[in-house]
Design an enzyme around this catalytic site. Structure first.
Site, PDB file in Angstrom:
ATOM      1  CG  ASP A  36      -2.054   0.956   1.139  1.00  0.00           C
ATOM      2  OD1 ASP A  36      -2.388   1.388   0.007  1.00  0.00           O
ATOM      3  OD2 ASP A  36      -2.616   1.313   2.194  1.00  0.00           O
ATOM      4  CG  HIS A  53      -0.090   2.292  -9.261  1.00  0.00           C
ATOM      5  ND1 HIS A  53      -0.327   1.939  -7.959  1.00  0.00           N
ATOM      6  CD2 HIS A  53      -1.176   3.023  -9.652  1.00  0.00           C
ATOM      7  CE1 HIS A  53      -1.492   2.430  -7.571  1.00  0.00           C
ATOM      8  NE2 HIS A  53      -2.025   3.089  -8.572  1.00  0.00           N
ATOM      9  CG  LEU A 147       9.274 -17.329  -3.713  1.00  0.00           C
ATOM     10  CD1 LEU A 147       8.959 -17.391  -2.226  1.00  0.00           C
ATOM     11  CD2 LEU A 147       9.958 -16.002  -4.045  1.00  0.00           C
TER      12      LEU A 147
HETATM   13  C1  IPE Z   1      -5.372  -2.653  -0.308  1.00  0.00           C
HETATM   14  O1  IPE Z   1      -5.033  -1.324  -0.452  1.00  0.00           O
HETATM   15  C2  IPE Z   1      -5.379  -3.339  -1.636  1.00  0.00           C
HETATM   16  C3  IPE Z   1      -4.072  -3.547  -2.251  1.00  0.00           C
HETATM   17  C4  IPE Z   1      -2.910  -3.268  -1.715  1.00  0.00           C
HETATM   18  C5  IPE Z   1      -4.100  -4.155  -3.552  1.00  0.00           C
HETATM   19  P1  IPE Z   1      -6.144  -0.201  -0.620  1.00  0.00           P
HETATM   20  O2  IPE Z   1      -5.411   1.096  -0.741  1.00  0.00           O
HETATM   21  O3  IPE Z   1      -7.067  -0.540  -1.715  1.00  0.00           O
HETATM   22  O4  IPE Z   1      -6.922  -0.291   0.766  1.00  0.00           O
HETATM   23  P2  IPE Z   1      -7.775   0.786   1.557  1.00  0.00           P
HETATM   24  O5  IPE Z   1      -8.764   1.372   0.593  1.00  0.00           O
HETATM   25  O6  IPE Z   1      -6.816   1.827   2.044  1.00  0.00           O
HETATM   26  O7  IPE Z   1      -8.383   0.027   2.678  1.00  0.00           O
HETATM   27  C1  IPE Z   2      -1.406   0.327  -3.402  1.00  0.00           C
HETATM   28  O1  IPE Z   2      -1.211   1.687  -3.371  1.00  0.00           O
HETATM   29  C2  IPE Z   2      -1.640  -0.204  -4.797  1.00  0.00           C
HETATM   30  C3  IPE Z   2      -3.007  -0.691  -5.038  1.00  0.00           C
HETATM   31  C4  IPE Z   2      -3.964  -0.688  -4.159  1.00  0.00           C
HETATM   32  C5  IPE Z   2      -3.281  -1.215  -6.352  1.00  0.00           C
HETATM   33  P1  IPE Z   2      -2.406   2.699  -3.396  1.00  0.00           P
HETATM   34  O2  IPE Z   2      -2.744   3.013  -4.825  1.00  0.00           O
HETATM   35  O3  IPE Z   2      -3.540   2.235  -2.575  1.00  0.00           O
HETATM   36  O4  IPE Z   2      -1.746   3.986  -2.735  1.00  0.00           O
HETATM   37  P2  IPE Z   2      -2.407   4.951  -1.673  1.00  0.00           P
HETATM   38  O5  IPE Z   2      -2.878   4.107  -0.543  1.00  0.00           O
HETATM   39  O6  IPE Z   2      -3.511   5.665  -2.359  1.00  0.00           O
HETATM   40  O7  IPE Z   2      -1.299   5.870  -1.276  1.00  0.00           O
HETATM   41 MG    MG Z   3      -4.045   2.432  -0.613  1.00  0.00          MG
END
Ligand code: IPE
Ligand code: IPE
Ligand code: MG
Length: 260
Positions: A36, A53, A147
């Site tokens: 995240d 990303h 792995l």
């Molecule tokens: C969780 O992250 C999903 C992934 C890392 C793929 P999100 O950014 O979607 O989660 P929330 O919305 O903060 O709970």
């Molecule tokens: C995690 O990073 C990637 C996915 C959920 C696909 P985020 O895109 O959720 O990044 P934040 O949480 O908005 O910073």
């Molecule tokens: Mg996120």
């Protein structure tokens, strides 16, 4: 330090100091990661979210490589949740494109290192161009035993449980009176994968966001404030050191394996 780590870790580095604190006989079998913070990483640099990303794919490579060097058997990566479809169409499209490019670029590395790719989630609903690539690399690596990288794509923990119930109900030979936890687990997407011992989440959120709800019943949780694109070997080592300091009691009053 095992020999195969000696070329991987710079002598005298911070990583080396961390690795020396690890007990290699007590590593987790399965590490799961909620990757995240890509968006916030990009925002901090005044870049578009998709730049975060893209930068995050470097951390994926690093965590895979590090787990492999340590001899960890399973690494599950939460890459796209069922709820992530709520995001702007352009961001969603870029995520699938990045996945496809990642697999196209890394397939040789997976084959060469004997990594196996497994997928959990409702893969039939992801864009066809990404699905084809996922299926191709899965097929290419299916007999590998080093792995296992489990990618969670269009994954929802509640969905997984509902799908398991549907499959049990549709299994005409199933005697419902014999249903227990172990049998139920066999109907989850993670059939044949042991439960995670360690769950890592980056960027500080204290929630599980619908990830492996059944499987993390007794996982140890480790959270870092750092964003996913900044995740490096040292973070994994820190998580493992912390994990090894925990007493896993599983409801008992003694740590597992220590009855005296
Ligand atoms: C969780 O992250 C999903 C992934 C890392 C793929 P999100 O950014 O979607 O989660 P929330 O919305 O903060 O709970
Ligand atoms: C995690 O990073 C990637 C996915 C959920 C696909 P985020 O895109 O959720 O990044 P934040 O949480 O908005 O910073
Ligand atoms: Mg996120």
């Amino acid at each position: 330090m095992p020999d195969n780590l000696k070329d991987f870790i710079k002598p005298g580095s911070e990583e080396e100091l961390l690795v020396k604190q690890l007990d290699f006989s007590r590593l987790p079998r399965h590490v799961a990661v909620i990757m995240d913070g890509n968006g916030r990483w990009a925002k901090k640099r005044k870049l578009p979210r998709v730049a975060g990303h893209r930068a995050g794919t470097k951390s994926v490579r690093e965590v895979v490589e590090t787990c492999a060097h340590l001899g960890i058997e399973y690494l599950t990566l939460y890459a796209f949740s069922k709820e992530n479809w709520k995001r702007p169409k352009k961001e969603v499209a870029t995520l699938w494109r990045l996945l496809k490019e990642f697999l196209k670029r890394e397939d040789k590395v997976l084959v060469k290192n004997k990594f196996r790719l497994k997928v959990i989630g409702q893969i039939e609903a992801i864009p066809a161009f990404a699905r084809r690539e996922v299926e191709r690399v899965k097929e290419l690596t299916k007999n590998n035993t080093r792995l296992t990288i489990v990618l969670a794509l269009n994954y929802g923990g509640r969905d997984e449980i509902v799908d398991a119930v549907k499959n049990i109900v549709n299994d005409k030979d199933f005697d419902i009176d014999t249903l227990n936890e172990e049998k139920f687990s066999q109907y989850l997407y993670t059939n044949c994968v042991p439960d995670p011992d360690l769950l890592i989440r980056t960027s500080g959120e204290l929630r599980v966001s619908n990830f492996l709800l059944w499987q993390i019943a007794y996982a140890e949780i480790w959270i870092t404030q750092d964003f996913w694109p900044d995740f490096r070997k040292k973070h994994l080592f820190q998580a493992l050191i912390d994990y090894q300091k925990r007493e896993r009691r599983f409801g008992d009053i003694y740590p597992q394996g220590d009855q005296n």
